[in-house]
Design a protein around this motif. Structure first.
Motif, PDB file in Angstrom:
ATOM      1  N   ALA A  71       0.871  -1.108   0.072  1.00 52.91           N
ATOM      2  CA  ALA A  71      -0.035  -0.075   0.072  1.00 52.91           C
ATOM      3  C   ALA A  71       0.922   1.307  -0.149  1.00 52.91           C
ATOM      4  CB  ALA A  71      -1.030  -0.013   1.040  1.00 52.91           C
ATOM      5  N   LEU A  72       0.976   2.093  -1.114  1.00 54.74           N
ATOM      6  CA  LEU A  72       1.908   3.178  -1.232  1.00 54.74           C
ATOM      7  C   LEU A  72       1.096   4.304  -1.193  1.00 54.74           C
ATOM      8  CD1 LEU A  72       4.768   4.028  -1.922  1.00 54.74           C
ATOM      9  CD2 LEU A  72       4.101   3.685  -4.443  1.00 54.74           C
TER      10      LEU A  72
ATOM     11  N   LEU B  72       2.522 -10.461  -5.915  1.00 55.95           N
ATOM     12  CA  LEU B  72       2.636  -9.005  -5.325  1.00 55.95           C
ATOM     13  C   LEU B  72       1.462  -8.375  -5.960  1.00 55.95           C
ATOM     14  CD1 LEU B  72       6.486  -8.077  -6.079  1.00 55.95           C
ATOM     15  CD2 LEU B  72       5.317  -8.844  -3.841  1.00 55.95           C
ATOM     16  N   GLY B  73       0.832  -7.386  -5.183  1.00 59.55           N
ATOM     17  CA  GLY B  73      -0.287  -6.449  -5.407  1.00 59.55           C
ATOM     18  C   GLY B  73       0.136  -5.217  -5.073  1.00 59.55           C
ATOM     19  N   LEU B  74      -0.423  -3.954  -5.724  1.00 58.97           N
ATOM     20  CA  LEU B  74      -0.236  -2.933  -5.382  1.00 58.97           C
ATOM     21  C   LEU B  74      -1.654  -2.012  -5.169  1.00 58.97           C
ATOM     22  CD1 LEU B  74       1.738  -0.702  -5.214  1.00 58.97           C
ATOM     23  CD2 LEU B  74       1.703  -0.155  -7.620  1.00 58.97           C
ATOM     24  N   VAL B  75      -1.641  -1.521  -4.007  1.00 62.84           N
ATOM     25  CA  VAL B  75      -2.623  -0.570  -3.813  1.00 62.84           C
ATOM     26  C   VAL B  75      -2.104   0.914  -3.568  1.00 62.84           C
ATOM     27  CG1 VAL B  75      -4.442   0.010  -1.751  1.00 62.84           C
ATOM     28  CG2 VAL B  75      -4.204  -2.388  -2.551  1.00 62.84           C
ATOM     29  N   VAL B  76      -2.975   1.896  -4.063  1.00 63.88           N
ATOM     30  CA  VAL B  76      -2.505   3.113  -3.949  1.00 63.88           C
ATOM     31  C   VAL B  76      -3.319   3.960  -3.053  1.00 63.88           C
ATOM     32  CG1 VAL B  76      -0.969   3.391  -6.003  1.00 63.88           C
ATOM     33  CG2 VAL B  76      -3.351   3.830  -6.292  1.00 63.88           C
ATOM     34  N   PHE B  77      -3.050   4.975  -2.529  1.00 65.34           N
ATOM     35  CA  PHE B  77      -3.911   5.866  -1.694  1.00 65.34           C
ATOM     36  C   PHE B  77      -3.468   7.513  -1.477  1.00 65.34           C
ATOM     37  CE2 PHE B  77      -1.031   4.103   1.385  1.00 65.34           C
ATOM     38  CZ  PHE B  77      -0.910   5.326   2.526  1.00 65.34           C
ATOM     39  N   SER B  78      -4.351   8.064  -1.251  1.00 62.46           N
ATOM     40  CA  SER B  78      -4.202   9.585  -0.714  1.00 62.46           C
ATOM     41  C   SER B  78      -5.451   9.752   0.173  1.00 62.46           C
ATOM     42  CB  SER B  78      -3.848  10.642  -1.773  1.00 62.46           C
ATOM     43  OG  SER B  78      -4.696  10.461  -2.835  1.00 62.46           O
TER      44      SER B  78
END
Length: 337
Positions: free
Chosen positions: A98-99, A135-141
């Motif tokens: 989670a980036l 691998l998985g990728l979650v992005v957030f703001s």
């Protein structure tokens, strides 16, 4: 030179090579039957001798048949056996990263690059070092989104990572939503080891789910969360636009952090908390995540040989010969009618 252990994955395609001599003979036979112009004073032309085109014209059908032969060999897919043996009893971990993409990740305390660019570089190196981990990728703001589901296609994942930018999503830092979205990607995973790696540089100030509620959900699913707090905290250089010459103008700006929250999330879920104040610290944090995890079997099996594809040179030769034949036929060897 072809490898000594060359084999064909589609050997039945080689039967088409039997057409090569037939097509060559047909081309020459058709050339002999082609109509010619008759002249009453042929001896005048005979004195002039034969031009170079006369000798090159038979080259056209040869080029075409050679291109066909190379294409057939390429379709048969020549392969050579690799000396390495691939173990089908694969151990791996399911990891969702989670980036944080909030604007605070533009801070320049990792100069000459900002926090996000450093995080992307370190994550790309981290992905390159994986072999069997999904691998998985979650992005957030201000909100959280799945950028990539769990995958073993590291090339695609690195390309997705390269395209990430700040100021695309609504601003804020929704840590709770990011954790919940990551858990949703791991909920149906059958891997024994499932983990969330949370990389952020700030405190939770947005989202619908509180970070601690999300941490409790992770604990109930037995999914540890490893938190990595990026940045030095306090007043850090932050871009405020550009000057007349196009150079970035930096100003010391206070960016709040909450290391206690990161520690609490890690403690509640059985993970660990790391602080990264430089690129090397971020690398060490990701490596410690791997070192602390138990491997799980994703697949069962024995061993399998790997093969290297060798059809590419044959395909290039086929296209090259065909292009040369068309070029000659349309220019110096053009015939009428």
């Amino acid at each position: 030179m072809l490898p000594p252990d060359l084999a064909f994955n589609n050997p039945e395609a080689l039967w088409a090579l039997l057409l090569a001599p037939l097509l060559l003979a047909l081309a020459f036979w058709e050339r002999k039957r082609r109509a010619t112009l008759r002249f009453s004073a042929a001896h005048v032309f005979a004195k002039g001798g034969r031009g170079f085109r006369t000798y090159l014209l038979p080259l056209l059908p040869i080029l075409r048949v050679a291109a066909l032969v190379a294409a057939v060999v390429a379709i048969a897919r020549p392969q050579s056996r690799d000396s390495r043996v691939r173990d089908l009893s694969v151990e791996g971990i399911d990891i969702v990263v989670a980036l944080d993409l909030s604007t605070s990740m533009e801070a320049g305390d990792f100069r000459p690059q900002n926090r996000l660019n450093v995080a992307k570089e370190v994550l790309t190196e981290f992905i390159s070092g994986r072999v069997n981990d999904r691998l998985g990728l979650v992005v957030f703001s201000g909100a959280a989104y799945t950028q990539s589901p769990l995958t073993l296609d590291y090339g695609v994942l690195k390309e997705v990572l390269k395209q990430l930018r700040t100021r695309v999503l609504e601003d804020g830092t929704a840590i709770g939503d990011a954790i919940a979205t990551s858990l949703n990607r791991l909920r149906d995973s059958d891997a024994k080891s499932r983990v969330v790696v949370l990389i952020t540089d700030g405190d939770n100030n947005a989202g619908k789910i509180s970070p601690l509620d999300a941490a409790n959900m992770a604990a109930s699913l037995h999914i540890p969360i490893y938190t990595i707090l990026v940045g030095k905290g306090g007043k850090v250089p932050f871009p405020q636009g550009t000057d007349l010459f196009g150079n970035t103008v930096w100003r010391e700006t206070e960016i709040p952090i909450n290391p206690e929250l990161m520690q609490d999330i890690a403690d509640r879920t059985g993970g660990e908390y790391y602080r990264a104040t430089d690129p090397e610290g971020l690398k060490r944090g990701l490596q410690k995540v791997l070192d602390s995890l138990e491997r799980s079997k994703l697949m069962e099996g024995g061993a399998s040989a790997t093969y290297k594809e060798n059809f590419h040179p044959f395909l290039l030769v086929a296209f090259g010969l065909a292009a040369l034949e068309l070029l000659l036929r349309a220019t110096v060897l053009r015939v009428f009618p």
